[in-house]
Design an enzyme around this catalytic site. Structure first.
Site, mmCIF file in Angstrom:
data_model
loop_
_atom_site.group_PDB
_atom_site.id
_atom_site.type_symbol
_atom_site.label_atom_id
_atom_site.label_comp_id
_atom_site.label_asym_id
_atom_site.label_seq_id
_atom_site.Cartn_x
_atom_site.Cartn_y
_atom_site.Cartn_z
ATOM 1 N N ARG A 123 0.795 -1.232 0.000
ATOM 2 C CA ARG A 123 0.000 0.000 0.000
ATOM 3 C C ARG A 123 0.824 1.277 0.000
ATOM 4 N NH1 ARG A 123 -3.651 -0.751 4.981
ATOM 5 N NH2 ARG A 123 -5.022 0.824 4.119
ATOM 6 N N GLN A 129 -1.820 3.331 -4.807
ATOM 7 C CA GLN A 129 -2.880 3.966 -4.009
ATOM 8 C C GLN A 129 -4.263 3.885 -4.640
ATOM 9 O OE1 GLN A 129 -1.562 7.798 -2.526
ATOM 10 N NE2 GLN A 129 0.117 6.795 -1.442
ATOM 11 N N ASP A 132 -6.009 0.596 -3.837
ATOM 12 C CA ASP A 132 -6.014 0.210 -2.419
ATOM 13 C C ASP A 132 -7.436 0.002 -1.870
ATOM 14 O OD1 ASP A 132 -5.523 -0.220 0.210
ATOM 15 O OD2 ASP A 132 -4.325 1.575 0.539
ATOM 16 N N SER A 135 -7.928 0.649 1.922
ATOM 17 C CA SER A 135 -8.200 2.043 2.293
ATOM 18 C C SER A 135 -9.608 2.457 1.891
ATOM 19 C CB SER A 135 -7.186 2.990 1.631
ATOM 20 O OG SER A 135 -5.955 2.905 2.289
ATOM 21 N N TYR A 229 2.090 0.551 9.256
ATOM 22 C CA TYR A 229 1.214 -0.127 10.211
ATOM 23 C C TYR A 229 1.778 -0.060 11.626
ATOM 24 C CZ TYR A 229 -1.057 -2.270 6.170
ATOM 25 O OH TYR A 229 -1.743 -2.482 4.998
HETATM 26 P P1 NAD Z 1 -4.918 -0.940 10.221
HETATM 27 O O1 NAD Z 1 -6.315 -1.171 9.753
HETATM 28 O O2 NAD Z 1 -3.939 -2.046 10.159
HETATM 29 O O3 NAD Z 1 -4.969 -0.434 11.745
HETATM 30 C C1 NAD Z 1 -5.813 0.616 12.156
HETATM 31 C C2 NAD Z 1 -5.086 1.461 13.195
HETATM 32 O O4 NAD Z 1 -4.927 0.728 14.406
HETATM 33 C C3 NAD Z 1 -3.691 1.918 12.787
HETATM 34 O O5 NAD Z 1 -3.654 3.320 12.813
HETATM 35 C C4 NAD Z 1 -2.791 1.287 13.827
HETATM 36 O O6 NAD Z 1 -1.682 2.109 14.140
HETATM 37 C C5 NAD Z 1 -3.733 1.171 15.011
HETATM 38 N N1 NAD Z 1 -3.317 0.217 16.055
HETATM 39 C C6 NAD Z 1 -2.916 -1.065 15.912
HETATM 40 N N2 NAD Z 1 -2.621 -1.602 17.121
HETATM 41 C C7 NAD Z 1 -2.876 -0.651 18.040
HETATM 42 C C8 NAD Z 1 -2.787 -0.608 19.459
HETATM 43 N N3 NAD Z 1 -2.388 -1.640 20.172
HETATM 44 N N4 NAD Z 1 -3.117 0.543 20.059
HETATM 45 C C9 NAD Z 1 -3.520 1.614 19.360
HETATM 46 N N5 NAD Z 1 -3.649 1.641 18.034
HETATM 47 C C10 NAD Z 1 -3.310 0.513 17.372
HETATM 48 O O7 NAD Z 1 -4.246 0.265 9.479
HETATM 49 P P2 NAD Z 1 -4.727 1.185 8.280
HETATM 50 O O8 NAD Z 1 -5.733 2.132 8.786
HETATM 51 O O9 NAD Z 1 -5.107 0.375 7.119
HETATM 52 O O10 NAD Z 1 -3.386 1.960 7.935
HETATM 53 C C11 NAD Z 1 -2.466 2.318 8.923
HETATM 54 C C12 NAD Z 1 -1.618 3.468 8.441
HETATM 55 O O11 NAD Z 1 -0.993 3.199 7.200
HETATM 56 C C13 NAD Z 1 -2.391 4.733 8.257
HETATM 57 O O12 NAD Z 1 -1.655 5.805 8.774
HETATM 58 C C14 NAD Z 1 -2.501 4.901 6.806
HETATM 59 O O13 NAD Z 1 -2.611 6.263 6.436
HETATM 60 C C15 NAD Z 1 -1.196 4.319 6.375
HETATM 61 N N6 NAD Z 1 -1.333 3.914 4.985
HETATM 62 C C16 NAD Z 1 -0.470 4.500 4.136
HETATM 63 C C17 NAD Z 1 -0.588 4.210 2.813
HETATM 64 C C18 NAD Z 1 0.318 4.853 1.839
HETATM 65 O O14 NAD Z 1 1.372 5.312 2.207
HETATM 66 N N7 NAD Z 1 -0.069 4.898 0.604
HETATM 67 C C19 NAD Z 1 -1.542 3.316 2.361
HETATM 68 C C20 NAD Z 1 -2.379 2.739 3.268
HETATM 69 C C21 NAD Z 1 -2.257 3.048 4.599
#
Ligand code: NAD
Length: 407
Positions: A123, A129, A132, A135, A229
């Protein structure tokens, strides 16, 4: 001959989404492809068969959609019956639960079917993107979580100043502020609640604050893992986190949890004690609720539980499907982006297993499991780094070299 893309009607009873909508149908046809839609596939997303026909698709039975397709697009991993009907060389694309059910990917590899599983998409590569699905669907689910919470809550979300008195705004706590959490924050904020967000990734602080919410700093020192992540916390860190969250939970009216760690069970953030200490009327929404467990003690996927102390726990396993029309529209755009990237300028299927996006996204091609995480899950040796999976043309070249040698 033009590439044939099919979309199937989903088999799970709760699934309302469809992998291709009429708009993407039009775009694929414009790009020179033929689109087959299984009869009734879009009905639960309010895309009826006529709308696909008007977009240029043929509406067909399942057997035809399966047998004539080069690319089969689905939301979820289909049944064994459907997988068994796939033929060598066909491509299946969807949320195939590849890491949860790696044996199904092996089954497809054995049949020489190419499987592209959206859970495996790298991702963070910017080119990926638009592909994705995690997302796009998490964003829909986060929005729905805030709406479901406000619906189940017995008071207003916004502050209401009326002639009959003033109602205080709801206090909403969002645990896990990735894609879904940030969308839940934005939506609850628009409804007028006072929001706090909490995450173990330090990078999320700025994102939470930019939405006008208060960021609760975690005592966990840098919980960021790889690929954007979170990492799995140690048992000591988990215990400390549960303790620090207990006070915040008791102080809020609505708690929405979205925390996930790839390849692990969702972390338990709201303990039974925190549930027992919640004020009557507290609403918990657990977007991580699954058969593996969730972020909230006692949450059950797709079920609403009322506790003895009058808290409500909603297990939101399938919220994206509840917004079936928008979720399908976005899913279809992700599907279109993948298809565009795997068709060459002459309109032929050309998946490059060495490409940095496709080496991740592709679970299996040419009879081999090529995704490294999946190979690990199936206890297969890693592929040699400088000798990535062979593609069909390499194989043909090898065979022709061998047969030449035999002459
Ligand atoms: P996810 O669904 O795996 O997790 C959701 C959230 O839970 C995350 O923010 C993670 O940090 C949090 N989390 C996990 N364990 C935790 C704990 N014990 N306590 C508190 N919080 C906890 O993640 P997601 O939402 O799919 O994506 C995570 C990050 O990756 C986001 O910041 C997203 O913006 C980033 N991301 C970036 C790209 C990119 O660069 N193109 C693409 C996709 C996602």
């Amino acid at each position: 001959m033009s590439i044939v893309v099919s979309a199937l009607k989903e088999e799970q009873p709760h699934e309302k989404r469809v992998a291709i909508d009429p708009d993407v149908t039009k775009r694929l046809i414009k790009a020179g492809m033929k689109v087959l839609i299984e009869k009734g596939a879009g009905v639960a997303s309010y895309y009826n068969d006529d709308s696909y026909q008007q977009a240029g698709a043929e509406v067909v039975d399942r057997k035809t959609a399966l047998s004539q397709a080069n690319i089969v697009a689905v939301i979820n991993l289909p049944s064994d019956e459907t997988l068994n009907a796939l033929k060598p060389g066909q491509v299946i694309l969807g949320l195939l639960s590849s890491l949860i059910k790696p044996e199904k990917m092996q089954q497809l590899a054995d049949k020489k079917v190419t499987a592209l599983s959206f859970e495996l998409l790298p991702r963070t590569i910017s080119r990926a993107q638009t592909m994705d699905v995690l997302s796009s669907q998490s964003s829909v689910a986060g929005y729905k979580a805030a709406l479901v919470a406000s619906d189940a809550y017995s008071k207003y979300f916004p502050m209401m100043i009326t002639a009959a008195g003033t109602v205080k705004p709801a206090k909403v706590l969002v645990l896990g502020t990735g894609v879904a959490g940030l969308q839940a924050i934005g939506t609850a904020k628009r409804l007028g609640a006072i929001i706090s967000g909490y995450d173990v990734r330090p990078a999320s602080k700025g994102e939470v604050e930019s939405l006008g919410a208060n960021f609760l700093t975690s005592s966990v020192s840098n919980g960021a893992g790889s690929g954007g992540y979170a990492r799995a916390l140690t048992p000591e860190e988990t215990a400390a986190q549960q303790k620090e969250l207990a006070g915040f939970i008791a102080d809020n009216d609505v708690i929405i949890t979205t925390a996930q760690v790839p390849g692990h069970k969702p972390p338990l953030m709201v303990t039974q004690e925190s549930v027992d200490n919640a004020k009557p009327g507290t609403v918990f929404v657990d977007l991580a609720a699954s058969d593996l467990g969730g972020n909230i003690a006692g949450s059950k996927p797709d079920e609403t539980v009322t506790t003895p102390n009058q808290a409500t726990i909603i297990g939101g396993n399938n919220f994206a499907s509840e917004l079936s029309n928008s979720a399908s529209q976005l899913f279809a755009k992700n599907v279109q982006s993948v298809i565009n990237a795997m068709v060459d300028k002459d309109g032929n299927l050309a998946i490059d297993p060495k490409d940095d996006v496709f080496s991740g996204l592709t679970a299996t091609t040419n009879g081999e499991i090529i995704n490294a995480r999946l190979r690990d899950a199936l206890k297969l040796d890693p592929l040699p780094k400088d000798e990535p999976a062979k593609d069909e043309s390499d194989e043909k070249a090898d065979q022709s070299a061998k047969s030449k040698g035999a002459e």
